[in-house]
Write a protein that holds these residues in place. Sequence first.
Motif: not given
Length: 324
Positions: A149-154, A206-213, A282-287
Amino acid sequence: MDGSVCLTLVHGFAVFLAVSVLTGASLAGTRGAQGALVARLVPADRRPRTRAVMRGTANVGLAVGAMIAGLGLVADSGPGYVALILGDAATFALAALTTLRLPRTTPADGPGAGPRLAALRDRPFLMFTVLDGLMSMHFYLLELALPLWIAGATDASRWVVSVLFCINTAGVLLLQVRATKGTETLAGGARAARRAGLAIGLGCVLFAVAGGRSAWLAVALLVLGAMAHAAGELWQSAAGWSISFGLAPADAHGEYQATYSTGLSLSRVFAPAVLTVLVAGWGVPGWLALGVVSVSVGLLIPPVVRWAARSRGTGADLAAPAHA
């Protein structure tokens, strides 16, 4: 024991598979034996605390071992790697020798006429084992899901993964014993399981919300998520020890502890595939799905524990250790 020494020396898939099966079976047997030993040597109201001390001590060993392994990687030499393997083997031998200094135990007096494999016939206990195993998939978030998640979405730097590991390790070392406070009873263990589900669910959000910030906001959210996740991990561990000991008949702790460890083993099998699909696919929905599952499981465990207590005729004993 993880069998890393053996697996380093095998060649060919067939031998690798055989060694993997043997080491996996040994690991599963070790968990049941450890639980039975604690049950025989430690008073009922101190068993969760004892397991917490054991877990904290094990994490100290893991930290020291990681540092020693790091020195081997820096040296990057054949003799150095062989020394690491032999040293690892020596620690297993020393661990086995320490058991000789433990007090000798005698089998508990049992009814003698009960059914064989009672734990596998105990439906409420099996339900708890399944639920606890399902929640236990979160143990692989730090080593599998979060790095992806950190490498691919944040926008957070990848070194943040190490920070999150440090938060988790520090939490176990400093707070695991404290997390067992109040779990000396079945009711206390059930409450800890409910808190665990809520905390892990919050961490997933919180992990999900971190994506794209932005980078720093993502780091802040990831750190907060790691703290919530660590709290959930501590409470779930304490709850699992409390409930698995509390629901086991006095003459069947080994059988019940081995059955309880089966849930953890199944989690180890399915967690990598499930977490990869949910987080990477799935990304955010998966989290969010992971969070919903964690909260739901945490809310389901208390009624399952009450069901188990009723099936034993000990509904009034939820406020006291079920078995001495």
